[in-house]
Enzyme design. Sequence first.
Site, PDB file in Angstrom:
ATOM      1  N   LYS A  22      16.604   4.591  14.723  1.00 52.20           N
ATOM      2  CA  LYS A  22      15.406   5.330  14.300  1.00 52.20           C
ATOM      3  C   LYS A  22      14.456   4.427  13.517  1.00 52.20           C
ATOM      4  CE  LYS A  22      15.427   8.073  10.447  1.00 52.20           C
ATOM      5  NZ  LYS A  22      14.287   7.722   9.572  1.00 52.20           N
ATOM      6  N   ASN A  23      15.009   3.711  12.536  1.00 61.07           N
ATOM      7  CA  ASN A  23      14.141   2.957  11.632  1.00 61.07           C
ATOM      8  C   ASN A  23      13.559   1.697  12.264  1.00 61.07           C
ATOM      9  OD1 ASN A  23      14.522   4.888   9.746  1.00 61.07           O
ATOM     10  ND2 ASN A  23      15.774   3.656   8.353  1.00 61.07           N
ATOM     11  N   ARG A  92       7.522  10.504   6.371  1.00 63.24           N
ATOM     12  CA  ARG A  92       6.841   9.457   5.610  1.00 63.24           C
ATOM     13  C   ARG A  92       6.506   8.228   6.428  1.00 63.24           C
ATOM     14  NH1 ARG A  92       6.845   7.910   0.541  1.00 63.24           N
ATOM     15  NH2 ARG A  92       7.375   5.856   1.315  1.00 63.24           N
ATOM     16  N   CYS A 116       8.805  13.552  -2.238  1.00 60.77           N
ATOM     17  CA  CYS A 116       9.774  13.681  -1.165  1.00 60.77           C
ATOM     18  C   CYS A 116      11.129  13.878  -1.782  1.00 60.77           C
ATOM     19  CB  CYS A 116       9.704  12.455  -0.275  1.00 60.77           C
ATOM     20  SG  CYS A 116      11.206  11.574  -0.078  1.00 60.77           S
ATOM     21  N   ARG A 121       8.936   7.662  -4.174  1.00 59.74           N
ATOM     22  CA  ARG A 121       8.571   6.872  -2.996  1.00 59.74           C
ATOM     23  C   ARG A 121       7.067   6.650  -2.839  1.00 59.74           C
ATOM     24  NH1 ARG A 121      12.376   8.696   1.986  1.00 59.74           N
ATOM     25  NH2 ARG A 121      12.200   6.545   2.628  1.00 59.74           N
ATOM     26  N   PRO A 122       6.463   5.890  -3.735  1.00 58.26           N
ATOM     27  CA  PRO A 122       5.029   5.617  -3.627  1.00 58.26           C
ATOM     28  C   PRO A 122       4.719   4.654  -2.474  1.00 58.26           C
ATOM     29  CG  PRO A 122       5.985   4.342  -5.416  1.00 58.26           C
ATOM     30  CD  PRO A 122       7.086   5.205  -4.871  1.00 58.26           C
ATOM     31  N   VAL A 123       3.433   4.509  -2.149  1.00 56.97           N
ATOM     32  CA  VAL A 123       3.029   3.537  -1.112  1.00 56.97           C
ATOM     33  C   VAL A 123       2.050   2.512  -1.692  1.00 56.97           C
ATOM     34  CG1 VAL A 123       3.498   4.949   0.930  1.00 56.97           C
ATOM     35  CG2 VAL A 123       1.293   5.163  -0.247  1.00 56.97           C
ATOM     36  N   ASP A 124       2.120   2.324  -3.018  1.00 53.22           N
ATOM     37  CA  ASP A 124       1.173   1.421  -3.689  1.00 53.22           C
ATOM     38  C   ASP A 124       1.236  -0.008  -3.129  1.00 53.22           C
ATOM     39  OD1 ASP A 124       3.789   1.624  -4.928  1.00 53.22           O
ATOM     40  OD2 ASP A 124       3.090   0.186  -6.423  1.00 53.22           O
ATOM     41  N   ASP A 304      21.107   4.095   2.737  1.00 49.05           N
ATOM     42  CA  ASP A 304      21.262   5.117   3.779  1.00 49.05           C
ATOM     43  C   ASP A 304      22.729   5.379   4.152  1.00 49.05           C
ATOM     44  OD1 ASP A 304      18.562   5.497   3.839  1.00 49.05           O
ATOM     45  OD2 ASP A 304      18.210   4.486   5.747  1.00 49.05           O
ATOM     46  N   ILE A 326      18.210   2.164  -5.325  1.00 47.72           N
ATOM     47  CA  ILE A 326      16.944   2.132  -4.579  1.00 47.72           C
ATOM     48  C   ILE A 326      16.088   3.379  -4.855  1.00 47.72           C
ATOM     49  CG2 ILE A 326      15.872   1.890  -2.287  1.00 47.72           C
ATOM     50  CD1 ILE A 326      17.589  -0.499  -2.772  1.00 47.72           C
ATOM     51  N   ARG A 396      16.431  14.896  12.603  1.00 49.15           N
ATOM     52  CA  ARG A 396      15.413  13.852  12.435  1.00 49.15           C
ATOM     53  C   ARG A 396      15.983  12.481  12.784  1.00 49.15           C
ATOM     54  NH1 ARG A 396      13.602  13.098   6.840  1.00 49.15           N
ATOM     55  NH2 ARG A 396      12.862  11.294   7.960  1.00 49.15           N
TER      56      ARG A 396
HETATM   57  C1  UD1 Z   1      13.023   2.671   4.525  1.00 46.21           C
HETATM   58  C2  UD1 Z   1      13.869   3.458   5.509  1.00 46.21           C
HETATM   59  C3  UD1 Z   1      14.794   4.382   4.754  1.00 46.21           C
HETATM   60  C4  UD1 Z   1      15.621   3.596   3.729  1.00 46.21           C
HETATM   61  C5  UD1 Z   1      14.733   2.737   2.849  1.00 46.21           C
HETATM   62  C6  UD1 Z   1      15.512   1.807   1.947  1.00 46.21           C
HETATM   63  C7  UD1 Z   1      12.378   3.627   7.414  1.00 46.21           C
HETATM   64  C8  UD1 Z   1      11.527   4.483   8.264  1.00 46.21           C
HETATM   65  N1  UD1 Z   1      12.957   4.221   6.356  1.00 46.21           N
HETATM   66  O1  UD1 Z   1      12.244   3.602   3.788  1.00 46.21           O
HETATM   67  O2  UD1 Z   1      15.656   5.008   5.703  1.00 46.21           O
HETATM   68  O3  UD1 Z   1      16.332   4.503   2.914  1.00 46.21           O
HETATM   69  O4  UD1 Z   1      13.870   1.922   3.667  1.00 46.21           O
HETATM   70  O5  UD1 Z   1      16.346   0.999   2.694  1.00 46.21           O
HETATM   71  O6  UD1 Z   1      12.579   2.464   7.695  1.00 46.21           O
HETATM   72  N2  UD1 Z   1       8.400   1.400  -3.238  1.00 46.21           N
HETATM   73  C9  UD1 Z   1       7.375   1.246  -4.132  1.00 46.21           C
HETATM   74  N3  UD1 Z   1       6.106   1.065  -3.663  1.00 46.21           N
HETATM   75  C10 UD1 Z   1       5.827   1.030  -2.321  1.00 46.21           C
HETATM   76  C11 UD1 Z   1       6.878   1.187  -1.422  1.00 46.21           C
HETATM   77  C12 UD1 Z   1       8.167   1.365  -1.904  1.00 46.21           C
HETATM   78  O7  UD1 Z   1       7.595   1.273  -5.336  1.00 46.21           O
HETATM   79  O8  UD1 Z   1       4.661   0.867  -1.970  1.00 46.21           O
HETATM   80  C13 UD1 Z   1       9.787   1.603  -3.732  1.00 46.21           C
HETATM   81  C14 UD1 Z   1      10.401   2.944  -3.338  1.00 46.21           C
HETATM   82  O9  UD1 Z   1      10.030   3.955  -4.211  1.00 46.21           O
HETATM   83  C15 UD1 Z   1      11.877   2.629  -3.373  1.00 46.21           C
HETATM   84  C16 UD1 Z   1      11.926   1.169  -2.935  1.00 46.21           C
HETATM   85  O10 UD1 Z   1      10.607   0.654  -3.095  1.00 46.21           O
HETATM   86  O11 UD1 Z   1      12.357   2.725  -4.694  1.00 46.21           O
HETATM   87  C17 UD1 Z   1      12.353   0.957  -1.516  1.00 46.21           C
HETATM   88  O12 UD1 Z   1      11.602   1.798  -0.655  1.00 46.21           O
HETATM   89  P1  UD1 Z   1      11.197   1.370   0.810  1.00 46.21           P
HETATM   90  O13 UD1 Z   1      12.003   0.198   1.263  1.00 46.21           O
HETATM   91  O14 UD1 Z   1       9.722   1.272   0.897  1.00 46.21           O
HETATM   92  O15 UD1 Z   1      11.658   2.640   1.640  1.00 46.21           O
HETATM   93  P2  UD1 Z   1      10.977   3.095   2.969  1.00 46.21           P
HETATM   94  O16 UD1 Z   1      10.394   1.916   3.655  1.00 46.21           O
HETATM   95  O17 UD1 Z   1      10.137   4.287   2.713  1.00 46.21           O
END
Ligand code: UD1
Length: 421
Positions: A22-23, A92, A116, A121-124, A304, A326, A396
Amino acid sequence: MDQLVIAGGKPLAGEIEVSGAKNAALPILCAGLLTAQPVVFDNVPDLRDVGTLLRLLGSMGVTVERGVHRVTLCAESVGNPVASYDLVKTMRASILVLGPLLARFGHARVSLPGGCAIGERPVDLHIKGLQAMGARIDIDHGYIVAEAARLKGARIFMDTVTVTGTENLMMAATLAEGVTVLENAAREPEVVDLAECLIGMGARIRGHGSDVVTIEGVSRLEGTQHAVMPDRIETGTFLVAAAATGGNVRLVGTRDDTLDAVLDKLEEANAIVERGQGEIRIRMRGPNHGVSLRTSPYPAFPTDMQAQFMAMNAVAQGTTVVTETIFENRFMHVQELRRLGANIEVEGNAAIIRGVSKLEGATVMATDLRASASLVIAGLIAQGETVVDRIYHLDRGYEKIEQKLSCLGAAIYRRSDGDAE
Ligand code: UD1
């Protein structure tokens, strides 16, 4: 809402085939936005998240053809580069269209994901990285509105390892002018699979799989054909289910080299793991010893897989500790496991699991994707009937989970809305 009904207590035995990841599939499908030519993807799992993403791509004007595990996309023109809140809030990973849309069309409007179940889980870091590449980004009524005539290569340091962040920026950088260096990049195998797909489309990428990825931008990408890698989390989930039930299972169509941390922990828990060409076989050496673990970015133990191991630890000999580093709110399976008789205490980001001699079936509620998998494993271990409610989470990310478990001898069936109780 569908439920899974499980009569537990039977060791799993037999052979099943693992689906595509999936990922890996989600970012790879988004990469289809980067070219005007058709792209063909094989080994695409039949999952609700894939359906959601294909609907999103279709709504933007991408031509989508879906066969059995094959998806053909053509993003020759995209009239509507918008990802609405409705879609992003259910998945997401929809944020992964942001980088490709901006790089190829110069503008995009993508909803912020919002809160979520498993944490903030921000996207900053996605936004900061695109800004470093010259994008103008505004937040408008909950939407990320991004504009750039052409993105420019940049050195980008991410202070947290982010999987989709790395993927989004890597895709954006393929069409930028000049060289982009991503520092502290995610090393997950899914990032590597995406990079290989992009290279097949003509992208120039080096260092994928390490924490420094270098991308030299090109002016256009071409069509390609790419097979999505096997799902390491699905593989791990079935391995834990086999170990926890004292079973003997062979998984084919998988890749053991993406699962070192998980296989190591299974051996520590007293399993015998045999790795073959594209296959893994597992059985127990003796009693389940359980195993303490700590989640971290790849190649360390994946977040995961944490919930599934906790179900196994619930019936292990002795006490184990599972530490989640994480996500800040990823223990929602704990209270449901307790309903089945598990003895688990949570202290901050650690769960202390005191093994009990048995679990007993009950009705439990799935709260997120991997928590659901943990409850299914617990149901397979438990004596009597377990009903797992709200399994749309499971759909999912796990293709035909009840059929696969049935193939391994589990007594499990899906009860749909319409079925009489
Ligand atoms: C992806 C996987 C998810 C897995 C996760 C961690 C996909 C579709 N999903 O999620 O299954 O659990 O990796 O292995 O591939 N963070 C920030 N700012 C950002 C982005 C992330 O602070 O802009 C933080 C998050 O809050 C979290 C950490 O970084 O604490 C890791 O998150 P991230 O690797 O981004 O998870 P996803 O990519 O959403």
